[in-house]
Write a protein that holds these residues in place. Structure first.
Motif, PDB file in Angstrom:
ATOM      1  N   LEU A  44     -28.527  94.624  82.737  1.00 42.46           N
ATOM      2  CA  LEU A  44     -29.825  93.809  83.340  1.00 42.46           C
ATOM      3  C   LEU A  44     -29.672  92.522  82.619  1.00 42.46           C
ATOM      4  O   LEU A  44     -30.713  91.898  82.021  1.00 42.46           O
ATOM      5  CB  LEU A  44     -31.072  94.523  82.691  1.00 42.46           C
ATOM      6  CG  LEU A  44     -31.138  95.942  83.397  1.00 42.46           C
ATOM      7  CD1 LEU A  44     -32.679  96.588  82.556  1.00 42.46           C
ATOM      8  CD2 LEU A  44     -31.717  95.875  85.002  1.00 42.46           C
ATOM      9  N   PHE A  45     -28.370  91.773  82.850  1.00 37.03           N
ATOM     10  CA  PHE A  45     -28.311  90.838  82.029  1.00 37.03           C
ATOM     11  C   PHE A  45     -27.594  89.660  83.024  1.00 37.03           C
ATOM     12  O   PHE A  45     -26.587  89.956  83.965  1.00 37.03           O
ATOM     13  CB  PHE A  45     -27.437  90.892  80.967  1.00 37.03           C
ATOM     14  CG  PHE A  45     -27.106  89.693  80.325  1.00 37.03           C
ATOM     15  CD1 PHE A  45     -27.582  88.616  79.655  1.00 37.03           C
ATOM     16  CD2 PHE A  45     -25.485  89.177  80.342  1.00 37.03           C
ATOM     17  CE1 PHE A  45     -27.130  87.544  78.968  1.00 37.03           C
ATOM     18  CE2 PHE A  45     -24.897  88.152  79.867  1.00 37.03           C
ATOM     19  CZ  PHE A  45     -25.763  87.243  78.958  1.00 37.03           C
ATOM     20  N   GLU A  46     -27.862  88.406  82.917  1.00 33.71           N
ATOM     21  CA  GLU A  46     -27.085  87.163  83.779  1.00 33.71           C
ATOM     22  C   GLU A  46     -26.852  86.052  82.844  1.00 33.71           C
ATOM     23  O   GLU A  46     -27.927  85.889  82.115  1.00 33.71           O
ATOM     24  CB  GLU A  46     -28.081  87.153  85.020  1.00 33.71           C
ATOM     25  CG  GLU A  46     -27.390  86.124  86.069  1.00 33.71           C
ATOM     26  CD  GLU A  46     -26.066  86.701  86.609  1.00 33.71           C
ATOM     27  OE1 GLU A  46     -26.014  87.931  86.605  1.00 33.71           O
ATOM     28  OE2 GLU A  46     -25.241  85.955  86.987  1.00 33.71           O
ATOM     29  N   MET A  47     -25.761  85.460  83.352  1.00 31.78           N
ATOM     30  CA  MET A  47     -25.603  84.387  82.474  1.00 31.78           C
ATOM     31  C   MET A  47     -25.501  82.994  83.369  1.00 31.78           C
ATOM     32  O   MET A  47     -25.261  83.070  84.473  1.00 31.78           O
ATOM     33  CB  MET A  47     -24.219  84.446  81.933  1.00 31.78           C
ATOM     34  CG  MET A  47     -24.250  84.401  80.389  1.00 31.78           C
ATOM     35  SD  MET A  47     -22.513  84.809  79.755  1.00 31.78           S
ATOM     36  CE  MET A  47     -22.562  83.568  78.393  1.00 31.78           C
ATOM     37  N   ALA A  48     -25.942  81.833  82.892  1.00 32.33           N
ATOM     38  CA  ALA A  48     -25.848  80.377  83.667  1.00 32.33           C
ATOM     39  C   ALA A  48     -25.034  79.721  82.603  1.00 32.33           C
ATOM     40  O   ALA A  48     -25.145  79.560  81.708  1.00 32.33           O
ATOM     41  CB  ALA A  48     -27.145  80.025  83.561  1.00 32.33           C
ATOM     42  N   ASN A  49     -23.714  79.376  83.575  1.00 30.69           N
ATOM     43  CA  ASN A  49     -22.770  78.720  82.932  1.00 30.69           C
ATOM     44  C   ASN A  49     -22.801  77.120  82.851  1.00 30.69           C
ATOM     45  O   ASN A  49     -22.735  76.417  83.769  1.00 30.69           O
ATOM     46  CB  ASN A  49     -21.531  79.090  83.669  1.00 30.69           C
ATOM     47  CG  ASN A  49     -20.330  78.391  82.752  1.00 30.69           C
ATOM     48  OD1 ASN A  49     -20.495  77.500  81.992  1.00 30.69           O
ATOM     49  ND2 ASN A  49     -18.943  78.856  83.629  1.00 30.69           N
ATOM     50  N   ILE A  50     -23.804  76.705  81.867  1.00 30.03           N
ATOM     51  CA  ILE A  50     -24.158  75.358  81.785  1.00 30.03           C
ATOM     52  C   ILE A  50     -23.308  74.680  80.814  1.00 30.03           C
ATOM     53  O   ILE A  50     -23.563  73.399  80.660  1.00 30.03           O
ATOM     54  CB  ILE A  50     -25.585  75.124  81.331  1.00 30.03           C
ATOM     55  CG1 ILE A  50     -25.827  75.742  79.995  1.00 30.03           C
ATOM     56  CG2 ILE A  50     -26.412  75.661  82.512  1.00 30.03           C
ATOM     57  CD1 ILE A  50     -27.302  75.300  79.319  1.00 30.03           C
ATOM     58  N   ARG A  51     -22.097  75.045  80.321  1.00 33.19           N
ATOM     59  CA  ARG A  51     -21.221  74.465  79.555  1.00 33.19           C
ATOM     60  C   ARG A  51     -20.037  73.992  80.289  1.00 33.19           C
ATOM     61  O   ARG A  51     -19.872  73.006  80.757  1.00 33.19           O
ATOM     62  CB  ARG A  51     -20.929  75.214  78.244  1.00 33.19           C
ATOM     63  CG  ARG A  51     -20.244  74.353  77.218  1.00 33.19           C
ATOM     64  CD  ARG A  51     -19.838  75.324  75.883  1.00 33.19           C
ATOM     65  NE  ARG A  51     -18.672  76.080  76.199  1.00 33.19           N
ATOM     66  CZ  ARG A  51     -18.201  76.824  75.155  1.00 33.19           C
ATOM     67  NH1 ARG A  51     -18.506  76.889  74.123  1.00 33.19           N
ATOM     68  NH2 ARG A  51     -17.210  77.769  75.547  1.00 33.19           N
ATOM     69  N   VAL A 103     -29.634  77.608  86.246  1.00 32.63           N
ATOM     70  CA  VAL A 103     -30.458  78.442  85.542  1.00 32.63           C
ATOM     71  C   VAL A 103     -31.505  79.480  86.397  1.00 32.63           C
ATOM     72  O   VAL A 103     -31.531  80.429  86.463  1.00 32.63           O
ATOM     73  CB  VAL A 103     -31.413  77.848  84.510  1.00 32.63           C
ATOM     74  CG1 VAL A 103     -32.466  78.845  83.857  1.00 32.63           C
ATOM     75  CG2 VAL A 103     -30.470  77.354  83.144  1.00 32.63           C
ATOM     76  N   SER A 104     -31.853  78.690  87.489  1.00 34.33           N
ATOM     77  CA  SER A 104     -32.581  79.092  88.835  1.00 34.33           C
ATOM     78  C   SER A 104     -31.728  80.062  89.390  1.00 34.33           C
ATOM     79  O   SER A 104     -32.335  81.376  89.832  1.00 34.33           O
ATOM     80  CB  SER A 104     -33.138  78.121  89.638  1.00 34.33           C
ATOM     81  OG  SER A 104     -33.537  77.020  89.063  1.00 34.33           O
ATOM     82  N   ARG A 105     -30.457  79.908  89.466  1.00 34.39           N
ATOM     83  CA  ARG A 105     -29.825  80.828  90.185  1.00 34.39           C
ATOM     84  C   ARG A 105     -29.765  82.271  89.355  1.00 34.39           C
ATOM     85  O   ARG A 105     -29.729  83.235  89.875  1.00 34.39           O
ATOM     86  CB  ARG A 105     -28.139  80.396  90.459  1.00 34.39           C
ATOM     87  CG  ARG A 105     -27.332  81.228  91.202  1.00 34.39           C
ATOM     88  CD  ARG A 105     -25.798  81.083  90.627  1.00 34.39           C
ATOM     89  NE  ARG A 105     -25.801  81.477  89.292  1.00 34.39           N
ATOM     90  CZ  ARG A 105     -25.645  82.709  88.764  1.00 34.39           C
ATOM     91  NH1 ARG A 105     -25.589  83.626  89.491  1.00 34.39           N
ATOM     92  NH2 ARG A 105     -25.480  82.721  87.399  1.00 34.39           N
ATOM     93  N   ALA A 106     -29.470  82.024  88.278  1.00 31.99           N
ATOM     94  CA  ALA A 106     -29.274  83.427  87.427  1.00 31.99           C
ATOM     95  C   ALA A 106     -30.476  83.825  87.348  1.00 31.99           C
ATOM     96  O   ALA A 106     -30.891  85.326  87.206  1.00 31.99           O
ATOM     97  CB  ALA A 106     -29.077  82.716  85.836  1.00 31.99           C
TER      98      ALA A 106
END
Lengths: 661, 71
Positions: free
Chosen positions: A91-98, A120-123
């Motif tokens: 139940l976890f999602e990551m947003a790759n902002i780096r 982040v919206s996608r995640a």
């Protein structure tokens, strides 16, 4: 409605130095489903992870989004954090902002800010639809296959067998031992190679946990980690090894002589032969291509002489299958075909231009000359010997770009042996660089120089015959002038290349081959013996050129990995694989050919609907052991019955919608 | 989103990247600090074979100007 927590990571200044993390967290707090949005310097650190756990408890979060680095780096880390908090880790999602944002858009922080919110919206959109997933388990077959019976395969087999697991060792030649057993002495200690390798060969043949199949090849590998099914083709040896005592009378009486492979053509063997006296198993095979009976239909001398009636001309190749849980590939190396590439060295026309491996046989007490260094052309003792290094190595124009690693040291050893065995001999070594990274290696090289070996820095441009001498013409790049040496013998340090047939083996075990033909390890530094195929490991010079110490170390490393795997009773499988909703599956079967792993099959189910007679229906079925979760079937499925868990149609559509805003 | 007349139009590009190759490649671009325009946004898929034509059309419907499929 899910309760999503968003955690924005600064990653020190990696993210926080480019975008405004508190603002991102505040903006993310407005997204649908988000009940908590916060930020912290290092989310992956102990206090960072603990703050997530605390937030899950305090805010009754049931979905977590972390906006930080790549999921390829820390997805596992945060899944474990969720598990510690009692939440399903999926139940976890990551947003790759780096990697996908601040590191590549650091000169445009405002646009990076907008993009990071989109990521982040996608995640968050995906997190809204996440379902708990549960890994299943598959049983583990506690047996190991080792392909290749050189020193790497021997070491790996012995280590795994000593740990108490069954091992099947397959070798294509009639004996195990590989290249190492052909060598004379090993640098830098000058141990006799046969003296240290033949006892290990005997240990393999007598070990209760090892089944040895020599003169055999792996013909096919099916299945997956923990559950491989291996097909092995045992070539007909025309000798019943259960009857044969290995007395050797047959090879004494056999009338046909052919060049010996073991001595690289420097001596002959018979058509029925044991490759060398210490071979394991010490039983002969008939080389049908050269046997007089097989070629002319007459002879049968070996059958007449054999007192145990072990000769069986009717023997056929047999195919056996073995079930194993892990595979070690240890197919080794062979020498670069220098004669085809180096016309200036005579295309192999001059018999006294030999490779280092030929020299090993010539200097070996058990070799064709009894250890006397002799010219192959006239058996005279050479007084001047020239060694040329990097023949095929470090030469992208003619051979390979890489360094073969062992040549500098074995050439130093050869030079030492010439100077030791031939009083008054002259030794010249042409080199590009001298590389001696290893324990005691530099000291050995310095000793060779003080023994009297002359190192000339430069390439050899031509070798030609003049009388009974070989004129070696090159340049000394340190003095900047041409050099000419009249040699009696020239020894080429030809490159190590991957064994022929490596492509077939690689295809069977689904391991990639790199640009130079070596097997590709999973990570060059941190996963050196694993491959990208679960349960398949590499050992020795099939992965790249190596000397014996490195080969043995890598073989033991592979064995340790195998033992770790075989010590488990069952394996957890990745739950992010395809699943079929059989209620809406029409049984059209389009998913079956779409699957590259043969993981989807059609099966018949019986449906029982109240008030109706039971009826049979065909539906798709996924083998969870074979499915890799690629999703090809998901795309092929028209009614949407087939879904990759974690990448369902609904989830991806939600991601597309959110990321486009 | 409204576009002010004086701003330069920037296309919005949606990337569908395979987790095992091009997504890792995009990570490598990050690690190597190779700058590229910020108007590409990446969605991770388990394999390029997971990409439905429908997803591509859906992205166009929702305002994407270009789609980059890589795998």
């Amino acid at each position: 409605m899910p309760r999503i927590g968003v955690f924005v990571c600064w990653c020190g200044s990696n993210i926080g130095g480019v975008i405004d993390c508190p603002k991102l967290a505040a903006d993310a707090g407005e997204l649908p489903g988000v009940v908590l949005s916060t930020e912290y310097k290092y989310m992956c650190s102990e206090p960072g992870q603990n703050s997530i756990i605390q937030a899950i408890r305090d805010h009754r979060l049931d979905r977590v989004v972390v906006a930080s680095c790549s999921p390829r780096l820390h997805e596992e880390t945060f899944r474990k954090t969720l598990a510690r908090a009692g939440l399903n880790p999926y139940l976890f999602e990551m947003a790759n902002i780096r990697e996908h944002c601040t590191w590549v858009h650091n000169k445009e922080p405002e646009k990076a800010q907008v993009k990071s919110l989109a990521l982040v919206s996608r995640a968050v959109a995906k997190a809204n639809l996440l379902e708990p997933l549960f890994p299943s388990s598959i049983p583990m077959t506690k047996r190991c296959l080792v392909i290749g019976g050189g020193i790497a395969g021997i070491q790996a087999a012995l280590d795994v067998a000593d740990a108490g697991h069954e091992v099947i060792l397959v070798e294509k030649e009639p004996t195990i031992g590989g290249n190492m057993v052909k060598l004379d002495k090993t640098f830098p200690t000058l141990d006799c190679s046969a003296c240290i390798s033949t006892p290990k060969m005997v240990s393999v043949s007598t070990h209760p946990n090892i089944t040895l199949y020599t003169y055999s090849e792996v013909a096919g590998v099916d299945g997956y980690i923990g559950n491989f099914e291996v097909t092995i083709r045992r070539k007909a040896s025309y000798v019943d090894h259960s009857e044969c005592t290995g007395c050797g009378d047959c090879q004494t009486k056999c009338p046909t002589k052919v060049p010996s492979e073991f001595n690289l053509g420097l001596s002959t063997r018979k058509a029925i032969y044991i490759p060398f006296p210490q071979a394991v198993p010490n039983k002969p095979v008939i080389d049908a291509a050269n046997c007089r009976y097989f070629t002319t239909g007459k002879c049968k001398v070996c059958q007449k002489i054999c007192t145990t009636e072990a000769i069986d001309y009717e023997q056929q190749d047999t195919v056996i299958t073995e079930k194993v849980g892990a595979i070690v590939v240890a197919t080794g190396y062979q020498l670069f075909d220098w004669a085809a590439a180096y016309g200036e060295y005579g295309y192999g026309r001059y018999p006294d231009v030999v490779t280092g491996m030929h020299f090993e046989r010539l200097v070996n007490a058990a070799g064709p000359t009894g250890g006397k260094i002799q010219r192959p052309s006239d058996q005279s003792e050479p007084k001047t010997v020239v060694f040329i290094k990097c023949v095929g190595s470090r030469d992208p124009a003619k051979g390979k770009e890489y360094c073969s690693r062992a040549c500098c040291m074995y050439t130093a050893k050869h030079a030492h042996q010439v100077l030791e065995k031939i009083p008054g001999a002259n030794v010249y070594i042409f080199y590009i660089d001298v590389r001696t990274p290893g324990k005691g290696y530099e000291e050995f090289y310095q000793r060779t120089i003080s023994d009297g070996a002359v190192y000339v820095r430069g390439r050899v441009s031509k070798i030609y015959q003049m009388g009974d001498k070989l004129v070696v013409r090159g340049s000394d790049t340190l003095l900047g002038r041409p050099v000419e040496v009249e040699a009696d013998m020239v020894v080429l340090a030809s490159a190590m290349v991957s064994s022929s047939g490596i492509q077939d083996v690689a295809r069977m075990v689904s391991v990639q081959v790199d640009k130079d033909g070596w097997l590709q390890e999973a990570h060059p530094k941190l996963r050196p013996v694993e491959t990208h195929t679960g349960g398949v490991f590499v050992a020795g010079s099939c992965q790249g050129p190596k000397d014996i110490p490195d080969t043995v170390a890598q073989a033991s490393a592979a064995a340790a990995k195998v033992c770790g795997l075989l010590s488990r009773e069952e394996l957890a499988t990745d739950p992010m694989i395809s699943t079929v909703n059989q209620a809406i599956c029409t049984g059209c079967g389009l998913c079956v050919p779409a699957c590259p792993y043969q993981a989807v099959e059609l099966k018949t189910i019986t449906e029982r609907i109240p008030g109706h007679a039971p009826r049979e229906r065909t539906v798709a079925d996924v083998n969870s052991g074979l499915c890799q979760g690629c999703g090809a079937c998901n795309v092929a499925c028209r009614p949407g019955a087939m879904q990759v868990k974690g990448f369902t149609n609904d989830e991806l559509v939600a991601e597309v919608d959110a990321i486009c805003l | 989103m409204s576009v002010a007349p004086e701003t330069v139009w920037e296309p919005k590009i949606i990337g569908f990247f395979c987790n095992w190759c091009s997504y890792a490649g995009a990570d490598l671009a990050g690690v190597s600090r190779i700058n590229y325009p910020p108007n590409v946004r990446i969605i991770r898929v388990p394999c390029s074979s997971r990409i439905n034509p429908y997803l591509v059309l859906r992205a166009f419907q929702h305002g994407a100007d270009g789609i980059l499929i890589s795998g």
